[in-house]
Design an enzyme around this catalytic site. Structure first.
Site, PDB file in Angstrom:
ATOM      1  N   ASN A   1       1.008  -1.207   0.112  1.00  0.00           N
ATOM      2  CA  ASN A   1       0.106   0.087   0.059  1.00  0.00           C
ATOM      3  C   ASN A   1       1.068   1.263  -0.149  1.00  0.00           C
ATOM      4  O   ASN A   1       1.439   1.617   1.001  1.00  0.00           O
ATOM      5  CB  ASN A   1      -0.982   0.041   1.396  1.00  0.00           C
ATOM      6  N   TRP A   2       1.142   1.794  -1.277  1.00  0.00           N
ATOM      7  CA  TRP A   2       1.908   2.968  -1.328  1.00  0.00           C
ATOM      8  C   TRP A   2       1.592   4.293  -0.789  1.00  0.00           C
ATOM      9  O   TRP A   2       2.100   5.184  -0.779  1.00  0.00           O
ATOM     10  CB  TRP A   2       2.403   3.010  -3.006  1.00  0.00           C
ATOM     11  N   LYS A   3      -0.013   4.165  -0.276  1.00  0.00           N
ATOM     12  CA  LYS A   3      -0.533   5.541   0.346  1.00  0.00           C
ATOM     13  C   LYS A   3      -0.251   6.564  -0.684  1.00  0.00           C
ATOM     14  O   LYS A   3      -0.170   6.237  -1.985  1.00  0.00           O
ATOM     15  CB  LYS A   3       0.118   5.635   1.578  1.00  0.00           C
TER      16      LYS A   3
ATOM     17  N   HIS B   1      -9.864   0.885   4.316  1.00  0.00           N
ATOM     18  CA  HIS B   1      -8.395   1.314   5.022  1.00  0.00           C
ATOM     19  C   HIS B   1      -8.556   2.120   6.338  1.00  0.00           C
ATOM     20  O   HIS B   1      -9.447   3.090   6.042  1.00  0.00           O
ATOM     21  CB  HIS B   1      -7.459   2.065   4.237  1.00  0.00           C
TER      22      HIS B   1
ATOM     23  N   GLU C   1      -7.433   4.671   7.399  1.00  0.00           N
ATOM     24  CA  GLU C   1      -6.830   5.963   7.182  1.00  0.00           C
ATOM     25  C   GLU C   1      -8.198   6.580   6.218  1.00  0.00           C
ATOM     26  O   GLU C   1      -8.431   7.724   6.640  1.00  0.00           O
ATOM     27  CB  GLU C   1      -5.708   6.021   6.258  1.00  0.00           C
TER      28      GLU C   1
ATOM     29  N   GLU D   1      -5.901  -5.173  10.244  1.00  0.00           N
ATOM     30  CA  GLU D   1      -4.690  -3.805  10.491  1.00  0.00           C
ATOM     31  C   GLU D   1      -5.242  -3.424  11.878  1.00  0.00           C
ATOM     32  O   GLU D   1      -5.793  -2.406  11.868  1.00  0.00           O
ATOM     33  CB  GLU D   1      -4.776  -2.991   9.461  1.00  0.00           C
TER      34      GLU D   1
ATOM     35  N   GLY E   1       2.111   2.394  10.922  1.00  0.00           N
ATOM     36  CA  GLY E   1       2.749   3.440  10.920  1.00  0.00           C
ATOM     37  C   GLY E   1       3.561   3.771  12.186  1.00  0.00           C
ATOM     38  O   GLY E   1       4.087   4.747  12.050  1.00  0.00           O
TER      39      GLY E   1
ATOM     40  N   SER F   1       3.003  -2.041  10.509  1.00  0.00           N
ATOM     41  CA  SER F   1       4.359  -1.962  10.850  1.00  0.00           C
ATOM     42  C   SER F   1       4.943  -3.258  10.510  1.00  0.00           C
ATOM     43  O   SER F   1       5.960  -3.711  11.143  1.00  0.00           O
ATOM     44  CB  SER F   1       4.631  -1.753  12.240  1.00  0.00           C
TER      45      SER F   1
ATOM     46  N   GLY G   1       2.568  -1.049   4.454  1.00  0.00           N
ATOM     47  CA  GLY G   1       2.685   0.364   3.943  1.00  0.00           C
ATOM     48  C   GLY G   1       4.236   0.744   3.896  1.00  0.00           C
ATOM     49  O   GLY G   1       4.788   0.609   2.747  1.00  0.00           O
ATOM     50  N   GLY G   2       4.755   1.255   4.883  1.00  0.00           N
ATOM     51  CA  GLY G   2       6.220   1.829   4.568  1.00  0.00           C
ATOM     52  C   GLY G   2       7.095   1.195   4.183  1.00  0.00           C
ATOM     53  O   GLY G   2       7.880   1.554   3.254  1.00  0.00           O
TER      54      GLY G   2
HETATM   55  P1  PGA Z   1       2.613   0.425   7.749  1.00  0.00           P
HETATM   56  O1  PGA Z   1       1.132   0.432   7.062  1.00  0.00           O
HETATM   57  O2  PGA Z   1       3.117  -0.653   7.066  1.00  0.00           O
HETATM   58  O3  PGA Z   1       3.285   1.698   7.375  1.00  0.00           O
HETATM   59  O4  PGA Z   1       2.257   0.257   8.901  1.00  0.00           O
HETATM   60  C1  PGA Z   1       0.243  -0.725   6.719  1.00  0.00           C
HETATM   61  C2  PGA Z   1      -1.093  -0.113   6.380  1.00  0.00           C
HETATM   62  O5  PGA Z   1      -1.680   0.906   6.563  1.00  0.00           O
HETATM   63  O6  PGA Z   1      -1.741  -0.753   5.449  1.00  0.00           O
END
Ligand code: PGA
Length: 256
Positions: free
Chosen positions: A10-12, A95, A97, A167, A173, A214, A235-236
């Site tokens: 997930n590159w956001k 998600h 967010e 999640e 994050g 994470s 994500g990250g």
């Molecule tokens: P993260 O994000 O790996 O940076 O914690 C995961 C996500 O939001 O899908």
């Protein structure tokens, strides 16, 4: 049940199309032919085309990060399932967010999942409790409700065409991942268990459930060692080619 692992990046809201292309090219050479794992890259909408061209003909798939449930109309800024269907095969839905910053609810998550399925897209349905819900001991209740409502009115065939990502919001994050055992317990009880109640145990056994929050090359092995965890939504660490490569390879290896 032999479930093929899935690792989705997930590159956001990161990377210009040129930067996205560079990352996609690095990943194609690193894991583009890897067997035993499904890899899905989810760049921002504007990079779907360029990344799609780069991953074409490889084993890497493409996903969007969001969609609207209507097919078309006066919804400025939104993108619909039929628009995405020509570009990608997956789409992230609900998600945390999106729930936290863009007002998505269990009801809109359900509508989006249905819209995706109606256009042959695989929704990656995200669920997970916030820090305050976690601290209040409400994880079970929250995740159960989210799963129940996301799958409302879906039939068994549709349910079998979904992926779920557990999640915990407090792990996203933050560098504070859940433990493998903790995530596995929630997934087994509150995700696979509810899917079994709704659609039967064969559907629940076949459904692939990812952990997200994470995920790193260091902790992926612990998650993949769990019986109910079939991959990661990353994500990250998905923004750094060597880290994502290591995560994908570990996931493929874990269930080989
Ligand atoms: P993260 O994000 O790996 O940076 O914690 C995961 C996500 O939001 O899908």
């Amino acid at each position: 049940m032999n479930r093929i692992p899935v690792v989705a990046g997930n590159w956001k809201m990161n990377k210009t199309p040129a930067e996205a292309a560079e990352l996609a090219r690095a990943l194609v050479s690193a894991v583009g032919g890897l067997l035993g794992v499904e890899v899905v890259l989810c760049p921002p909408f504007v990079s779907l085309h360029v990344v799609g061209e780069i991953v074409k003909g490889t084993r890497i798939g493409l996903g969007a990060q969001n969609l609207h449930w209507e097919k078309s109309g006066a919804f400025t800024g939104e993108v619909s399932a039929p628009m995405l269907a020509g570009w990608c095969a997956h789409v992230i839905v609900g998600h945390s967010e999106r729930r936290q910053y863009f007002g998505e609810t269990d009801q809109t998550v359900n509508k989006k999942a249905k819209a995706a399925l109606a256009h042959k897209l695989t929704p990656i349905i995200c669920v997970g409790e916030t820090l305050s819900e976690y601290e209040a001991g409400e994880t079970s209740e929250v995740v159960t409700r989210q799963v129940w409502q996301a799958y409302a009115d879906l039939n068994r065939d549709e349910a079998e065409r979904t992926l779920i990502a557990y999640e915990p919001v407090w792990a996203i994050g933050t560098g504070k991942a859940a433990t493998g055992v903790g995530a596995n317990a929630v997934i087994g009880l509150n995700i696979r268990g509810i899917i079994a109640d709704l659609f039967g145990s064969a559907t629940a056994d076949g459904l692939r459930v990812l952990y997200g929050g994470s995920v790193t090359p260091a902790n992926i092995v612990e998650f993949m060692a769990q019986p109910d965890i079939d991959g990661g939504l990353v994500g990250g660490a998905s923004l750094k080619a060597p880290d994502f490569e290591a995560i994908v390879k570990a996931a493929a290896q874990a269930k080989a």
